[in-house]
Design an enzyme around this catalytic site. Structure first.
Site, PDB file in Angstrom:
ATOM      1  N   GLU A  82      37.483  33.123  39.197  1.00 44.69           N
ATOM      2  CA  GLU A  82      36.466  32.666  40.548  1.00 44.69           C
ATOM      3  C   GLU A  82      35.534  32.042  39.606  1.00 44.69           C
ATOM      4  OE1 GLU A  82      34.557  36.176  42.341  1.00 44.69           O
ATOM      5  OE2 GLU A  82      34.627  35.195  44.109  1.00 44.69           O
ATOM      6  N   LYS A 115      21.236  49.142  48.213  1.00 44.57           N
ATOM      7  CA  LYS A 115      20.491  48.542  46.776  1.00 44.57           C
ATOM      8  C   LYS A 115      20.805  47.018  47.028  1.00 44.57           C
ATOM      9  CE  LYS A 115      22.222  47.603  42.608  1.00 44.57           C
ATOM     10  NZ  LYS A 115      21.511  46.421  42.342  1.00 44.57           N
ATOM     11  N   CYS A 131      32.273  34.274  48.256  1.00 43.31           N
ATOM     12  CA  CYS A 131      33.564  34.883  47.738  1.00 43.31           C
ATOM     13  C   CYS A 131      34.801  34.024  48.342  1.00 43.31           C
ATOM     14  CB  CYS A 131      33.306  36.279  48.074  1.00 43.31           C
ATOM     15  SG  CYS A 131      32.676  36.602  49.706  1.00 43.31           S
ATOM     16  N   GLU A 156      34.609  44.529  49.149  1.00 44.17           N
ATOM     17  CA  GLU A 156      34.476  43.029  49.421  1.00 44.17           C
ATOM     18  C   GLU A 156      34.447  42.361  48.220  1.00 44.17           C
ATOM     19  OE1 GLU A 156      33.961  39.792  49.833  1.00 44.17           O
ATOM     20  OE2 GLU A 156      32.370  39.925  51.263  1.00 44.17           O
ATOM     21  N   GLY A 208      33.739  46.305  41.325  1.00 42.57           N
ATOM     22  CA  GLY A 208      34.542  47.177  42.413  1.00 42.57           C
ATOM     23  C   GLY A 208      35.577  47.943  41.948  1.00 42.57           C
ATOM     24  N   GLY A 230      30.673  42.508  45.836  1.00 41.06           N
ATOM     25  CA  GLY A 230      30.260  42.011  44.584  1.00 41.06           C
ATOM     26  C   GLY A 230      31.563  41.599  43.837  1.00 41.06           C
ATOM     27  N   SER A 231      31.400  41.796  42.345  1.00 41.43           N
ATOM     28  CA  SER A 231      32.543  41.265  41.773  1.00 41.43           C
ATOM     29  C   SER A 231      33.789  42.252  41.868  1.00 41.43           C
ATOM     30  CB  SER A 231      32.166  41.279  40.179  1.00 41.43           C
ATOM     31  OG  SER A 231      31.467  42.270  39.688  1.00 41.43           O
ATOM     32  N   THR A 232      34.968  41.541  41.282  1.00 42.51           N
ATOM     33  CA  THR A 232      36.127  42.655  41.269  1.00 42.51           C
ATOM     34  C   THR A 232      36.048  43.659  40.168  1.00 42.51           C
ATOM     35  OG1 THR A 232      37.631  40.883  42.209  1.00 42.51           O
ATOM     36  CG2 THR A 232      38.533  42.603  40.899  1.00 42.51           C
TER      37      THR A 232
END
Ligand code: NDP
Length: 477
Positions: free
Chosen positions: A388, A183, A291, A257, A240, A235-237
């Protein structure tokens, strides 16, 4: 020093072969997805580029079934020497269509054409070339005499490097004999769908690669599908962590990641002009939507004023604007949401007492743009030092001793990358050992190579992508 004016040098948008409508790619064909179509926009102008059909939950099921069938009947049985030929063909086709892909990426993402042309697209091709070389050598990779693929991989990628993240995910999966349901991000689906055309051109067996545009809920449907063997996410934490909760208790393998807040550390003996260019590349490359961006500059106190002065001068020469202009250094922010997030964090920097400097460069009045910004007098407790920002905003902190530099660099919940600038090789090695970061660059920054594993510690995720180590994430060993 005089700053030269440049004449406009726009790349032709016609090269992108933009279509009015794009469709999901399932079982080797473009199909009408049963989700709500989305409109993808050019973030530099806010105009609609194309309508994109999206997947529904039932399309996810169809795609996973196609991927399973391709895995069982063709791809897992094919000798590595044959799989390699497909990867090699895909790499060559990416090269052949590189101008089209670069222009399309810059239109959909907002990144400067010089970056999509010279970095994203060639590195994506390089990932397929590199992994083509591994496909027939897996039994010599140190994972035992007969390493096996995992099965069907679900892959979810972000909007900051749409084609490159696709290559990071798909190339190792195919090389190791897995099939894929991927995706792309909602705001940047176009190059993934041209990549689907490339799969057709390469005559990749149907079902080996399936591409499903859609929003986060489609990502979640892929993650929860019972017949997926492995999830790879960038993507974002926050997302994740949600995915990790979702797969807990299942047999699915997972690599994450996630975000970062990298320290770029400059010692007083560093070659300063080179370091300043490395700082600029570390944070303003891809508008800071990286990132592993060097978003926290740690500079030794004795040279802090000099570095800041050189840095402000250098940053004031960056050209912000039309991503298709070959002289543009900083393009558009990918979305209105991301721009609002950057603005919010910059306001918090002002409110918490950091000293803001913004480049006086002209900023287009249409589209999503944010002028390069440098905050001095930043303290470790400030949000701009901890969170971030994912934008063209640098936070500058100082240190006196190497130990203090290490302590400050490691004072983060993340751990994706770091940079060290010094002329002393012994200091580089000592620092690299102390820093809790997956990648440590010395006297350079933001260098990527398919042979070099990439990944993080702590809240930056786990698992490695690239290199021999990256193969392990797609093998049962
Ligand atoms: P997300 O993590 O939301 O998006 C990454 C991908 O995951 C997208 O394809 C997204 O789909 C998809 N997704 C969203 N929700 C789910 C879910 N519940 N299950 C499975 N997949 C899902 O990042 P954002 O785009 O929202 O960016 C937010 C912040 O994340 C940025 O400001 C930045 O700080 C960080 N970020 C970090 C990246 C990195 O490389 N480490 C990359 C991108 C963002 P959709 O696009 O449709 O939402």
């Amino acid at each position: 020093m005089p700053v030269f004016e440049y004449a406009p040098a726009p790349e032709s948008r016609a090269i992108a072969n933009l279509k009015d409508h794009y469709k999901p790619f399932v079982n080797g064909e473009f199909v009408d997805g049963s989700g709500e179509p989305l409109k993808t926009i050019n973030p530099a102008t806010e105009e609609v580029l194309a309508e994109v059909g999206t997947a529904s939950k039932s399309d996810v099921d169809t795609a996973v079934k196609a991927a399973r069938k391709a895995y069982d009947s063709v791809w897992s049985k094919m000798p590595g020497t044959e799989r390699a030929k497909y990867l090699f063909r895909i790499a060559r086709l990416i090269q052949e269509r590189s101008r089209e892909l670069a222009v399309l990426e810059s239109l959909d993402n907002g990144k400067p054409i010089k970056e999509s042309r010279d970095s994203d697209v060639p590195t994506a091709a390089a990932h397929f070339f590199y992994h083509a070389g591994w496909a027939d050598k897996l039994e010599y990779a140190g994972y035992g005499p007969n390493p096996k693929p995992l099965g069907v991989a679900g892959q979810i990628i972000p909007w900051n490097f749409p084609l490159l993240m696709l290559a990071w995910k798909i190339a190792p999966a195919l090389a190791t004999g897995n099939t894929v349901v991927l995706k792309p991000a909602e705001t940047t689906p176009l190059t993934a769908l041209v990549f689907a055309e490339i799969c057709q051109q390469a005559e990749l067996p149907p079902g080996v690669v399936n591409i499903l545009p859609g929003a986060g809920d489609i990502g979640a449907s892929i993650v929860e599908h019972a017949d997926i063997d492995k999830i790879a996410f960038t993507g974002s934490t926050d997302v994740g962590k949600a995915i990790q909760r979702q797969v807990a208790g299942t047999a699915k393998k997972l690599t994450l990641e996630l975000g970062g807040k990298a320290a770029n550390i400059v010692f007083e003996d560093a070659p300063l002009d080179q370091a300043v260019d490395g700082i600029v590349n570390g944070i303003f490359f891809n508008q800071g939507h990286v990132c592993c961006a060097g978003s926290r500059l740690l500079v030794q106190e004795s040279i802090a004023d000099e570095v800041l002065e050189k840095l402000r001068y250098r940053v004031s020469t960056l050209r912000i604007g039309d991503p298709l202009d070959k002289n543009t250094d900083v393009g558009a922010i990918n979305s209105a949401e991301q721009l609002a997030k950057i603005r919010g964090l910059v306001e918090s920097g002002d409110a918490e007492g950091a000293q803001r400097w913004t480049s006086p460069c002209p900023v287009p009045d249409r589209g999503f743009f944010f002028a390069p910004t440098v905050f001095a007098n930043v303290h470790q407790s400030m949000r701009i030092a901890r969170e971030e920002i994912f934008g063209p905003v640098l936070s500058v902190l100082t240190f006196r001793t190497p130990d203090e530099a290490v302590a400050k660099a490691n004072n983060t919940p993340y751990g994706l990358s770091a940079g060290i600038w010094t002329e002393k090789g012994s200091r580089i090695l000592w620092m690299a050992n102390q820093l809790r970061a997956g990648v440590v660059w010395a006297n350079t920054f933001n260098r990527f190579d398919p042979a070099a594993p990439f990944g993080g510690y702590q809240e930056s995720g786990f698992g490695r992508e690239g290199g021999r180590t990256g193969l392990e994430a797609y093998l049962s060993v």
